[in-house]
Design a protein around this motif. Structure first.
Motif, PDB file in Angstrom:
ATOM      1  N   ALA A   1       4.522   0.012  -5.165  1.00  0.00           N
ATOM      2  CA  ALA A   1       3.623   0.657  -4.226  1.00  0.00           C
ATOM      3  C   ALA A   1       2.605   1.315  -4.723  1.00  0.00           C
ATOM      4  CB  ALA A   1       4.813   1.623  -3.495  1.00  0.00           C
ATOM      5  N   GLU A   2       1.329   1.270  -4.237  1.00  0.00           N
ATOM      6  CA  GLU A   2       0.241   2.204  -4.532  1.00  0.00           C
ATOM      7  C   GLU A   2       0.609   3.486  -4.134  1.00  0.00           C
ATOM      8  OE1 GLU A   2      -1.702   0.570  -6.427  1.00  0.00           O
ATOM      9  OE2 GLU A   2      -3.187  -0.536  -5.861  1.00  0.00           O
ATOM     10  N   GLU A   3       1.256   3.662  -3.019  1.00  0.00           N
ATOM     11  CA  GLU A   3       1.649   5.265  -3.034  1.00  0.00           C
ATOM     12  C   GLU A   3       3.220   5.102  -2.381  1.00  0.00           C
ATOM     13  OE1 GLU A   3      -0.514   7.018   0.272  1.00  0.00           O
ATOM     14  OE2 GLU A   3       0.366   9.027  -0.090  1.00  0.00           O
ATOM     15  N   GLN A   4       3.795   6.117  -3.184  1.00  0.00           N
ATOM     16  CA  GLN A   4       5.205   6.344  -2.808  1.00  0.00           C
ATOM     17  C   GLN A   4       5.337   7.632  -2.332  1.00  0.00           C
ATOM     18  OE1 GLN A   4       9.058   4.602  -5.513  1.00  0.00           O
ATOM     19  NE2 GLN A   4       8.158   6.495  -6.160  1.00  0.00           N
ATOM     20  N   THR A   5       6.010   7.600  -1.062  1.00  0.00           N
ATOM     21  CA  THR A   5       5.921   8.981  -0.311  1.00  0.00           C
ATOM     22  C   THR A   5       7.471   9.730  -0.547  1.00  0.00           C
ATOM     23  OG1 THR A   5       6.926   7.713   1.678  1.00  0.00           O
ATOM     24  CG2 THR A   5       4.369   8.339   1.293  1.00  0.00           C
TER      25      THR A   5
ATOM     26  N   PRO B   1      -1.216   8.782  -4.880  1.00  0.00           N
ATOM     27  CA  PRO B   1      -1.539   7.506  -4.809  1.00  0.00           C
ATOM     28  C   PRO B   1      -2.527   6.807  -6.127  1.00  0.00           C
ATOM     29  CG  PRO B   1      -2.159   8.748  -2.926  1.00  0.00           C
ATOM     30  CD  PRO B   1      -1.515   9.738  -3.864  1.00  0.00           C
TER      31      PRO B   1
ATOM     32  N   THR C   1      10.393   2.740  -3.591  1.00  0.00           N
ATOM     33  CA  THR C   1      10.274   1.090  -3.828  1.00  0.00           C
ATOM     34  C   THR C   1      11.856   0.697  -4.227  1.00  0.00           C
ATOM     35  OG1 THR C   1       9.512   1.573  -6.331  1.00  0.00           O
ATOM     36  CG2 THR C   1       8.175   1.057  -4.944  1.00  0.00           C
TER      37      THR C   1
ATOM     38  N   PRO D   1       0.955  -1.208   0.057  1.00  0.00           N
ATOM     39  CA  PRO D   1      -0.088  -0.102  -0.016  1.00  0.00           C
ATOM     40  C   PRO D   1       0.866   1.240   0.064  1.00  0.00           C
ATOM     41  CG  PRO D   1      -0.460  -1.366   1.987  1.00  0.00           C
ATOM     42  CD  PRO D   1       0.592  -1.938   1.162  1.00  0.00           C
ATOM     43  N   GLU D   2       2.044   1.211   0.704  1.00  0.00           N
ATOM     44  CA  GLU D   2       2.867   2.340   0.768  1.00  0.00           C
ATOM     45  C   GLU D   2       4.339   2.011   0.848  1.00  0.00           C
ATOM     46  OE1 GLU D   2       1.209   5.035   3.770  1.00  0.00           O
ATOM     47  OE2 GLU D   2       3.790   5.802   3.889  1.00  0.00           O
TER      48      GLU D   2
END
Ligand code: BT5
Length: 244
Positions: free
Chosen positions: A53-57, A71, A35, A30-31
Motif C-alpha cells: 500500500a502506498e498509503e496505509q490508513t 504516504p 495490508t 494506492p491506499e
C-alpha cells in the motif's frame, strides 16, 4: 500525483514483472486500511500474493497497536505464505536485516521476537497472522520517514540512519528475494546470530501484563525466548542495557 520528490511512487507493473519468476504476485495499491487485512481476506488464493500500500490508513501492530507511516515514506506490505512454522516471523526479521545490510549498508540487529533495530532504534516491525492453513506476513519498514513523522523517539528510518539508498523499489525486490532464501534455509542459526536479545539483561512484559526480569539465555528451537531457563512464546522485550 505526488508532491514530495523524495517519495516517488512505486511502479507496480514493473515490480510485478520482476518478481513473478520468483513466485510472487505483487500488487501495489494506492491506499489500504491494513495490508494484512487485505491479504487475510484473500487467504483462499494461492501463496505468493503480495499487497503493497502506498498509503496505509489503519496499519496494525501486535495486540491492536498501530503502525503509523506517512504516504510513500516506507514499505507497508503483506504477503500470503503457505509456511506456518512458528519461525516465520523470526525468519522474516532475518530477511529484513539482510536486505538493509546488503542494499542500504546498514548494520541491523533483531530484538526478539522480530523488531528490526539500527543503533538500538526500531526501523521495521513485523506482524504474522495465521489465517486457516496460511500465514499473512506484514512488514512495515521506515524508509524516508523524518524524525517528526515517527511515532516514538526510539524509532528510525533508512534515511535517518544514513542508509546508502532510500529508493523503495530495490528494497522491496531484495526483501522478497531474501524472504525466499530464508524460508528455504529454515536455519535458526541465522536468526540467533542477529538477535541482540540473546545474552542481554531483559524485562519481558508478558500477555496479561506480568513482567519477568532476567537474562535472555537463548531462543529455543520453537522460537521461544528463554529467560533464566524458562521459555516464553510471546511478550514485549525491553533491553535493560541498550546496546549491550
Ligand atoms: C509491530 O508491532 O511492530 C508490527 C508492525 C507491522 C506493520 C505492518 S505494515 C504492513 C502490515 N499491515 C499492517 O496492518 N501491519 C503490517 P508491535 O511490535 O506491536 O509494535 C507496534 C508499536 O511500534 C507501536 O505501538 C508504536 O509504538 C511503534 N510504531 C508504530 N509505527 C511505527 C513506525 N513507523 N516506526 C517505528 N515504530 C512504530
Amino acid at each position: 500525483m505526488y508532491e514530495d520528490l523524495d517519495r516517488p511512487p512505486l511502479h507496480g507493473p514493473a515490480l510485478a514483472r520482476a518478481l513473478a519468476p520468483d513466485g510472487w504476485r505483487v500488487e501495489v495499491v494506492p491506499e489500504a486500511g491494513s495490508t494484512n487485512a487485505v491479504v487475510a481476506a484473500r487467504a483462499g488464493e494461492p501463496e505468493g500474493l503480495v499487497v503493497v500500500a502506498e498509503e496505509q490508513t489503519a496499519g496494525r501492530g501486535r495486540l491492536d497497536r498501530q503502525w503509523l507511516s506517512p504516504p510513500r515514506a516506507g514499505l507497508t506490505v503483506s504477503m500470503l505464505l503457505a509456511e506456518t512454522s512458528s519461525w516465520v516471523p523470526l525468519w522474516a526479521g532475518v530477511a529484513v536485516a539482510r536486505t538493509l545490510r546488503e542494499t542500504a549498508g546498514l548494520e541491523t540487529f533483531l530484538k526478539w521476537p522480530n523488531d528490526v533495530l539500527v543503533d538500538g532504534r526500531k526501523i521495521a516491525g513485523l506482524l504474522a497472522e495465521r489465517v486457516g492453513d496460511k500465514v499473512v506476513l506484514g512488514i512495515g519498514l521506515n524508509v524516508t520517514t523524518r524524525e517528526h513523522e515517527l511515532p516514538r523517539p526510539d524509532a528510525t528510518s533508512v534515511l535517518l540512519a544514513g542508509g546508502s539508498i532510500t529508493d523503495r523499489d530495490p528494497l522491496l525486490r531484495a526483501l522478497l528475494r531474501n524472504l525466499d532464501a530464508v524460508m528455504v534455509e529454515r536455519a535458526p542459526g541465522g536468526y540467533r546470530a542477529l538477535c541482540s536479545t540473546i545474552g542481554a539483561a531483559v524485562s519481558l512484559l508478558l500477555p496479561g501484563d506480568r513482567v519477568v526480569q532476567g537474562t535472555a539465555d537463548a531462543v529455543d528451537d520453537d522460537g521461544r525466548l528463554v529467560v533464566d531457563g524458562v521459555p516464553y512464546a510471546a511478550g514485549d522485550v525491553t533491553h535493560l542495557r541498550p546496546g549491550g
